[in-house]
Design a protein around this motif. Structure first.
Motif, PDB file in Angstrom:
ATOM      1  N   ALA A 219     -51.897  16.181  61.485  1.00  0.00           N
ATOM      2  CA  ALA A 219     -52.663  16.256  60.239  1.00  0.00           C
ATOM      3  C   ALA A 219     -53.965  17.004  60.493  1.00  0.00           C
ATOM      4  CB  ALA A 219     -52.949  14.852  59.718  1.00  0.00           C
ATOM      5  N   GLY A 220     -54.412  17.733  59.499  1.00  0.00           N
ATOM      6  CA  GLY A 220     -55.670  18.464  59.650  1.00  0.00           C
ATOM      7  C   GLY A 220     -55.808  19.554  58.621  1.00  0.00           C
ATOM      8  N   SER A 221     -56.769  20.405  58.872  1.00  0.00           N
ATOM      9  CA  SER A 221     -57.048  21.484  57.932  1.00  0.00           C
ATOM     10  C   SER A 221     -55.922  22.525  57.955  1.00  0.00           C
ATOM     11  CB  SER A 221     -58.369  22.138  58.320  1.00  0.00           C
ATOM     12  OG  SER A 221     -58.421  23.445  57.811  1.00  0.00           O
ATOM     13  N   VAL A 222     -55.495  22.914  56.776  1.00  0.00           N
ATOM     14  CA  VAL A 222     -54.464  23.945  56.679  1.00  0.00           C
ATOM     15  C   VAL A 222     -54.971  25.250  57.317  1.00  0.00           C
ATOM     16  CG1 VAL A 222     -53.214  25.414  55.038  1.00  0.00           C
ATOM     17  CG2 VAL A 222     -53.325  22.956  54.654  1.00  0.00           C
TER      18      VAL A 222
ATOM     19  N   THR B  32     -53.313  22.248  48.430  1.00  0.00           N
ATOM     20  CA  THR B  32     -54.325  21.439  49.094  1.00  0.00           C
ATOM     21  C   THR B  32     -54.807  22.100  50.383  1.00  0.00           C
ATOM     22  OG1 THR B  32     -54.671  19.340  50.218  1.00  0.00           O
ATOM     23  CG2 THR B  32     -52.425  20.127  50.133  1.00  0.00           C
ATOM     24  N   PRO B  33     -56.085  21.908  50.721  1.00  0.00           N
ATOM     25  CA  PRO B  33     -56.577  22.492  51.976  1.00  0.00           C
ATOM     26  C   PRO B  33     -56.235  21.634  53.187  1.00  0.00           C
ATOM     27  CG  PRO B  33     -58.380  21.453  50.791  1.00  0.00           C
ATOM     28  CD  PRO B  33     -57.162  21.299  49.932  1.00  0.00           C
ATOM     29  N   THR B  34     -55.601  20.474  52.948  1.00  0.00           N
ATOM     30  CA  THR B  34     -55.324  19.558  54.058  1.00  0.00           C
ATOM     31  C   THR B  34     -53.830  19.339  54.225  1.00  0.00           C
ATOM     32  OG1 THR B  34     -57.359  18.443  53.477  1.00  0.00           O
ATOM     33  CG2 THR B  34     -55.930  17.307  55.024  1.00  0.00           C
ATOM     34  N   TRP B  35     -53.421  19.331  55.458  1.00  0.00           N
ATOM     35  CA  TRP B  35     -52.005  19.065  55.797  1.00  0.00           C
ATOM     36  C   TRP B  35     -51.925  17.626  56.289  1.00  0.00           C
ATOM     37  CZ3 TRP B  35     -47.027  20.585  55.987  1.00  0.00           C
ATOM     38  CH2 TRP B  35     -46.215  20.202  57.069  1.00  0.00           C
ATOM     39  N   ASN B  36     -51.096  16.826  55.636  1.00  0.00           N
ATOM     40  CA  ASN B  36     -50.930  15.446  56.088  1.00  0.00           C
ATOM     41  C   ASN B  36     -49.472  15.027  55.953  1.00  0.00           C
ATOM     42  OD1 ASN B  36     -51.120  12.830  56.859  1.00  0.00           O
ATOM     43  ND2 ASN B  36     -52.453  12.156  55.204  1.00  0.00           N
ATOM     44  N   PRO B  37     -48.706  15.201  57.005  1.00  0.00           N
ATOM     45  CA  PRO B  37     -47.280  14.865  56.916  1.00  0.00           C
ATOM     46  C   PRO B  37     -47.006  13.367  57.048  1.00  0.00           C
ATOM     47  CG  PRO B  37     -47.786  15.696  59.100  1.00  0.00           C
ATOM     48  CD  PRO B  37     -49.063  15.754  58.324  1.00  0.00           C
ATOM     49  N   ARG B  38     -48.039  12.591  57.352  1.00  0.00           N
ATOM     50  CA  ARG B  38     -47.833  11.154  57.599  1.00  0.00           C
ATOM     51  C   ARG B  38     -48.954  10.360  56.936  1.00  0.00           C
ATOM     52  NH1 ARG B  38     -44.891   8.463  61.401  1.00  0.00           N
ATOM     53  NH2 ARG B  38     -44.255  10.411  62.398  1.00  0.00           N
TER      54      ARG B  38
ATOM     55  N   TYR C 135     -41.794  24.850  53.706  1.00  0.00           N
ATOM     56  CA  TYR C 135     -40.475  24.837  54.326  1.00  0.00           C
ATOM     57  C   TYR C 135     -39.602  25.997  53.845  1.00  0.00           C
ATOM     58  CZ  TYR C 135     -37.336  22.513  50.857  1.00  0.00           C
ATOM     59  OH  TYR C 135     -36.524  22.200  49.800  1.00  0.00           O
TER      60      TYR C 135
ATOM     61  N   ARG D 291     -42.131  17.996  50.886  1.00  0.00           N
ATOM     62  CA  ARG D 291     -40.895  17.886  51.674  1.00  0.00           C
ATOM     63  C   ARG D 291     -41.111  17.125  52.988  1.00  0.00           C
ATOM     64  NH1 ARG D 291     -35.460  18.989  50.629  1.00  0.00           N
ATOM     65  NH2 ARG D 291     -34.360  19.299  52.565  1.00  0.00           N
ATOM     66  N   ARG D 292     -42.167  17.496  53.688  1.00  0.00           N
ATOM     67  CA  ARG D 292     -42.370  16.932  55.022  1.00  0.00           C
ATOM     68  C   ARG D 292     -42.664  15.423  54.973  1.00  0.00           C
ATOM     69  NH1 ARG D 292     -40.492  18.132  59.960  1.00  0.00           N
ATOM     70  NH2 ARG D 292     -41.798  17.197  61.554  1.00  0.00           N
TER      71      ARG D 292
ATOM     72  N   GLY E 172     -40.827  21.061  57.226  1.00  0.00           N
ATOM     73  CA  GLY E 172     -39.579  20.807  56.502  1.00  0.00           C
ATOM     74  C   GLY E 172     -38.737  19.737  57.170  1.00  0.00           C
TER      75      GLY E 172
ATOM     76  N   VAL F 265     -41.420  21.140  46.928  1.00  0.00           N
ATOM     77  CA  VAL F 265     -41.640  22.032  48.072  1.00  0.00           C
ATOM     78  C   VAL F 265     -42.825  21.518  48.911  1.00  0.00           C
ATOM     79  CG1 VAL F 265     -42.184  24.405  48.744  1.00  0.00           C
ATOM     80  CG2 VAL F 265     -40.700  23.994  46.776  1.00  0.00           C
ATOM     81  N   ARG F 266     -43.885  21.103  48.214  1.00  0.00           N
ATOM     82  CA  ARG F 266     -45.117  20.718  48.911  1.00  0.00           C
ATOM     83  C   ARG F 266     -45.031  19.365  49.602  1.00  0.00           C
ATOM     84  NH1 ARG F 266     -48.389  22.708  43.873  1.00  0.00           N
ATOM     85  NH2 ARG F 266     -48.562  24.900  44.385  1.00  0.00           N
TER      86      ARG F 266
ATOM     87  N   THR G  80     -39.410  13.737  54.848  1.00  0.00           N
ATOM     88  CA  THR G  80     -38.748  13.815  56.163  1.00  0.00           C
ATOM     89  C   THR G  80     -39.325  12.760  57.101  1.00  0.00           C
ATOM     90  OG1 THR G  80     -38.532  16.207  55.877  1.00  0.00           O
ATOM     91  CG2 THR G  80     -38.251  15.373  58.111  1.00  0.00           C
TER      92      THR G  80
ATOM     93  N   ARG H 298     -37.444   9.272  58.601  1.00  0.00           N
ATOM     94  CA  ARG H 298     -37.310   8.994  60.044  1.00  0.00           C
ATOM     95  C   ARG H 298     -37.867   7.616  60.372  1.00  0.00           C
ATOM     96  NH1 ARG H 298     -38.760  15.227  61.856  1.00  0.00           N
ATOM     97  NH2 ARG H 298     -36.665  15.979  61.394  1.00  0.00           N
TER      98      ARG H 298
END
Lengths: 309, 297
Positions: free
Chosen positions: A81-84, B260-266, A42, B48-49, A73, B45-46, B52, B56
């Motif tokens: 969701a998934g691989s960066v 991390t190699p994975t994005w998981n906002p939820r 963010y 934050r989402r 952010g 920072v990592r 958020t 919500r």
């Protein structure tokens, strides 16, 4: 002085940002700066780098906007969701360009600004150059540690020889540490990574010895993994008179990529690019500008370029 | 979504915050608000989402939520090195007052992740007005956590100098003499370590009189629940349960506060388990959890 702002993206998402308004002794510059977040990080950036940078720039007379792209952010929208790497590949190809245009529209509408400089780190640098290529309001780009190669989601992540070298240096540094030996003997060390780093480095050396290719792959030439979208955007932007400041931290693989894929084979070989760019190499800086001295050099370099370019 | 970003004042500095308004007032609990307490430095920072997204979710279910940045972090005023554990607890207290003032809520809950969970407990224990505490992977050994974070400095030394010039103990000694330690670009001061060493979290936990949910976020399915699991979360749960109503859950971590190699906002399991507990707290009759409930699938 700074305050939060919200504006709509082209897709209708409400995007969140912080606008820094000039408040120091510096004379208002008459153009705005937009700082673009790294990939999916963010708006504050690693170690609040962009907060510190924006505050310093606003003291010097610049309007600066930091904002979150959609799904990142505090902004609306979703990035699933998934691989960066998959997402980063989309960023490299311009995923956040429409959001950046919306940010410029907001600044034009609210402040009457019509000229802009875009600055971004890593994926943000690519967003900056892609936006600059198609939006004539952008006069300058500060391209900080942007990658020159594409990270294709369809391929296994390439273990860069530079990274392998860093891993091996780390192992060497720990040779005299009894705790490191204890971890090795007790099976807690990452043997796979050690073997892989060694193999990649040896292969790289072998390639350099026998083929003269610095890329670590016999016969490979710029083009294989090179981000041609980036080249296209760069050519279009400087072709219409845009100026670029390249900033590369010495201890980052993007610095080596830049030299191998772009600086030596293309940038310095092309007369049309002369006078359109400057390169700032920051010693002892890593990708996230961890050391305070590297943050100061980045800030000073950016300010100098803004005053003179 | 009704989300309002703003600054409020705390001891002369501006704190950045976002207020999420409840979406469904009818049948919801518009009289209840949650303050989110973020983790420290790069972990903030990592993650934050995730904050958020969960804010919500709670707002959608009728709660007010206030998210804020401690002084010296995020978009708030100040430098990281000028903030301490005490200033952060003070910031949580100021956020509680701000939420009450803006939303007019009577009942307040605190939700914290990692060190944010610890700070939530410290603030909640000293103010009887905090009704619920939700602690995600809280830090119990604060000094140990900060000491362990110094490893990042060793990694930077290795990168920059190709050798380790100062060990963690040497860095700490320099810090004691007034030279802050750089941890991923954030300057850790001696005040942080000194205050961490002085805190007896068991005492604070036993002072707290409200309800609490402690969620242990295990690294792997193998570490989820189980009698042999003496995690920091379980330790904290036992202190809290000794004097109040506390629940412990152990679930596998679906996201990371590290690179991390994975994005998981939820993170679905974490969200659903927390929401189930929050919903149960709304019921007039207490739902009995009491014992750890591993959720491993």
């Amino acid at each position: 002085m700074e305050h939060p702002v919200q504006f709509l993206s082209e897709a209708g998402h409400r995007l969140m940002g912080i606008l820094h308004v000039p408040h120091g002794p510096g004379r208002p510059a008459g153009y705005g700066l937009v700082l673009l977040n790294i990939g999916l990080h963010y708006r504050v950036c690693h170690n609040r780098l962009f907060v510190k940078l924006a505050r310093a720039l606003s003291r010097e007379g610049y309007h600066v906007l930091r904002f979150d792209t959609h799904g990142v952010g505090d902004s609306e929208g979703e990035i699933e969701a998934g691989s960066v790497l998959v997402h980063f590949d989309r960023v490299q190809r311009g995923l956040f360009v429409p959001d950046t245009r919306a940010a410029l529209d907001h600044l034009s509408r609210e402040l009457g600004l019509e000229r802009f400089v875009l600055a971004g780190l890593c994926g943000g640098a690519l967003t900056a150059i892609h936006t600059a290529a198609e939006d004539r309001r952008v006069q300058g780009v500060i391209f900080i540690a942007g990658p020159m190669t594409v990270t294709s989601p369809t391929e296994d992540r390439e273990f860069h020889p530079w990274e392998a070298g860093q891993w091996l240096a780390g192992y060497r540094a720990r040779l005299r540490n009894p705790r490191a030996w204890a971890r090795l003997v007790s099976g807690k060390s990452d043997y796979g990574m050690m073997v892989r780093a060694l193999a990649v480095k040896m292969h790289h050396r072998w390639c350099q010895m026998w083929t003269g290719s610095a890329l670590g792959r016999p016969g490979a030439a710029p083009g294989g993994h090179f981000n041609t979208h980036y080249l296209d955007s760069f050519q279009r932007f400087v072709g219409r008179g845009g100026k670029v400041l390249f900033v590369f931290p010495e201890l980052d693989k993007t610095a080596e990529e830049f030299e191998i894929y772009f600086d030596k084979p293309i940038l310095t070989q092309t007369r049309a690019f002369e006078g359109k760019y400057e390169i700032l190499r920051i010693e002892r800086a890593n990708h996230s500008f961890t050391l305070a001295e590297s943050q100061e050099r980045l800030r000073d370099g950016v300010l100098t370029w803004l005053r003179t370019a | 979504m009704d989300e309002h970003p703003f600054h409020f004042s705390c001891n002369g500095s501006r704190i950045f915050a976002i207020l999420h308004s409840p979406e469904q007032r009818a049948g919801g609990e518009s009289g209840k608000g949650y303050i989110f307490c973020a983790p420290l430095g790069e972990e903030q920072v990592r993650t934050r989402r995730i904050f958020t997204t969960f804010a919500r979710e709670l707002a959608r279910r009728g709660s007010w939520v206030l998210r804020f940045d401690y002084r010296g972090e995020g978009d708030s005023d100040g430098h990281f090195e000028d903030a301490s554990l005490e200033t952060r607890v003070e910031d949580v207290r100021a956020a509680i007052s701000e939420l009450r003032r803006r939303a007019g809520v009577e009942r307040v809950g605190l939700l914290g992740l990692r060190l944010g969970g610890t700070l939530a407990l410290l603030a909640g224990a000293e103010r009887g007005e905090v009704e619920d505490l939700v602690l995600w992977a809280p830090i119990v050994d604060i000094y140990g956590y900060l000491y362990s974070a110094l490893r990042a400095n060793l990694a930077t030394q290795t990168l920059v100098y190709r050798e380790i010039r100062a060990t963690r103990d040497e860095l700490l000694e320099r810090c004691r003499r007034g030279e802050p330690v750089n941890v991923q670009g954030f300057l850790f001061t001696w005040a942080l370590f000194e205050q961490a060493r002085a805190i007896d979290l068991s005492q604070h936990a036993q002072q707290y009189r409200g309800r609490s949910l402690v969620i242990d976020l295990a690294r792997s399915t193998r570490d989820v629940g189980g009698d042999g699991n003496r995690s920091e979360a379980r330790c904290l749960y036992e202190w809290l349960a000794a004097s109040g109503v506390s629940d412990l859950m152990s679930i596998q971590r679906e996201f990371s506060w590290e690179e991390t190699p994975t994005w998981n906002p939820r993170p679905e399991r974490l969200f659903s388990q927390t929401l189930e507990w929050v919903d149960a707290c709304r019921q007039p009759k207490k739902v009995e959890y009491g014992t750890p409930r591993p959720v491993s699938e």
